[in-house]
Design a protein around this motif. Structure first.
Motif, PDB file in Angstrom:
ATOM      1  N   GLU A  79       0.840  -1.201   0.000  1.00 56.70           N
ATOM      2  CA  GLU A  79       0.000   0.000   0.000  1.00 56.70           C
ATOM      3  C   GLU A  79       0.877   1.254   0.000  1.00 56.70           C
ATOM      4  O   GLU A  79       0.572   2.233  -0.683  1.00 56.70           O
ATOM      5  N   ARG A  80       1.972   1.200   0.725  1.00 51.13           N
ATOM      6  CA  ARG A  80       2.912   2.334   0.729  1.00 51.13           C
ATOM      7  C   ARG A  80       3.473   2.562  -0.671  1.00 51.13           C
ATOM      8  O   ARG A  80       3.612   3.702  -1.125  1.00 51.13           O
ATOM      9  N   GLY A  81       3.804   1.478  -1.370  1.00 51.92           N
ATOM     10  CA  GLY A  81       4.315   1.585  -2.730  1.00 51.92           C
ATOM     11  C   GLY A  81       3.280   2.143  -3.689  1.00 51.92           C
ATOM     12  O   GLY A  81       3.594   2.961  -4.557  1.00 51.92           O
ATOM     13  N   ARG A  82       2.034   1.719  -3.533  1.00 53.20           N
ATOM     14  CA  ARG A  82       0.949   2.226  -4.386  1.00 53.20           C
ATOM     15  C   ARG A  82       0.741   3.722  -4.162  1.00 53.20           C
ATOM     16  O   ARG A  82       0.612   4.499  -5.103  1.00 53.20           O
ATOM     17  N   ARG A  83       0.747   4.138  -2.892  1.00 55.44           N
ATOM     18  CA  ARG A  83       0.605   5.564  -2.584  1.00 55.44           C
ATOM     19  C   ARG A  83       1.778   6.362  -3.155  1.00 55.44           C
ATOM     20  O   ARG A  83       1.595   7.467  -3.696  1.00 55.44           O
ATOM     21  N   ALA A  84       2.987   5.808  -3.051  1.00 58.95           N
ATOM     22  CA  ALA A  84       4.176   6.491  -3.579  1.00 58.95           C
ATOM     23  C   ALA A  84       4.091   6.641  -5.093  1.00 58.95           C
ATOM     24  O   ALA A  84       4.430   7.693  -5.637  1.00 58.95           O
ATOM     25  N   LEU A  85       3.621   5.598  -5.774  1.00 61.13           N
ATOM     26  CA  LEU A  85       3.480   5.657  -7.232  1.00 61.13           C
ATOM     27  C   LEU A  85       2.453   6.716  -7.635  1.00 61.13           C
ATOM     28  O   LEU A  85       2.706   7.531  -8.532  1.00 61.13           O
ATOM     29  N   LEU A  86       1.315   6.722  -6.972  1.00 65.07           N
ATOM     30  CA  LEU A  86       0.283   7.710  -7.280  1.00 65.07           C
ATOM     31  C   LEU A  86       0.770   9.133  -6.988  1.00 65.07           C
ATOM     32  O   LEU A  86       0.506  10.060  -7.766  1.00 65.07           O
ATOM     33  N   ALA A  87       1.489   9.310  -5.898  1.00 59.17           N
ATOM     34  CA  ALA A  87       2.030  10.628  -5.564  1.00 59.17           C
ATOM     35  C   ALA A  87       3.089  11.048  -6.577  1.00 59.17           C
ATOM     36  O   ALA A  87       3.162  12.224  -6.962  1.00 59.17           O
ATOM     37  N   TYR A  88       3.895  10.117  -7.028  1.00 57.71           N
ATOM     38  CA  TYR A  88       4.934  10.397  -8.030  1.00 57.71           C
ATOM     39  C   TYR A  88       4.291  10.890  -9.325  1.00 57.71           C
ATOM     40  O   TYR A  88       4.689  11.915  -9.885  1.00 57.71           O
ATOM     41  N   VAL A  89       3.279  10.174  -9.783  1.00 54.18           N
ATOM     42  CA  VAL A  89       2.586  10.552 -11.019  1.00 54.18           C
ATOM     43  C   VAL A  89       1.911  11.916 -10.847  1.00 54.18           C
ATOM     44  O   VAL A  89       2.005  12.785 -11.720  1.00 54.18           O
ATOM     45  N   ALA A  90       1.257  12.126  -9.718  1.00 54.62           N
ATOM     46  CA  ALA A  90       0.593  13.407  -9.464  1.00 54.62           C
ATOM     47  C   ALA A  90       1.607  14.545  -9.433  1.00 54.62           C
ATOM     48  O   ALA A  90       1.348  15.636  -9.957  1.00 54.62           O
ATOM     49  N   HIS A  91       2.755  14.284  -8.828  1.00 46.95           N
ATOM     50  CA  HIS A  91       3.790  15.318  -8.767  1.00 46.95           C
ATOM     51  C   HIS A  91       4.289  15.675 -10.165  1.00 46.95           C
ATOM     52  O   HIS A  91       4.461  16.857 -10.491  1.00 46.95           O
TER      53      HIS A  91
END
Length: 104
Positions: A79-91
């Motif tokens: 879940e941490r990895g999924r959140r990091a991926l989504l935050a990366y794309v959003a950034h």
């Protein structure tokens, strides 16, 4: 985000191979080492190093067991990895100019 903050990009995910691994696991849910290596088109050693870095960051989970007396390693996105991926794309999206504006 209101300013152009490229320094806030996640250094763990900014590697081309690590980003590919996380994106692949986001769709695959669970994959063994050979599937990850094949999907990212990298060598055993290179895949291993990047997988370890993602595991150390808590972005992927690793399960090791035996199948027909042979070791098998399975990887999945946390879940941490999924959140990091989504935050990366959003950034990255926030770094792009907004559509509909005037072009110079």
């Amino acid at each position: 985000m209101t300013d152009f903050d490229h320094a806030a990009i996640d250094e763990i995910l900014h590697s081309r191979v690590r980003l590919a691994i996380v994106a692949f696991l986001a769709g695959a849910r669970t994959a063994d080492f050979s599937a990850v290596r094949a999907a990212t088109k990298t060598t055993d050693g290179n895949a291993s190093i990047h997988l370890r870095k993602l595991e150390d960051a808590g972005y992927i989970a690793v399960q090791k067991h035996f199948v027909a007396r042979r070791p098998q390693t399975l990887y999945s996105l946390t879940e941490r990895g999924r959140r990091a991926l989504l935050a990366y794309v959003a950034h990255l999206e926030n770094l792009l100019p907004k559509s509909g504006g005037t072009q110079p």
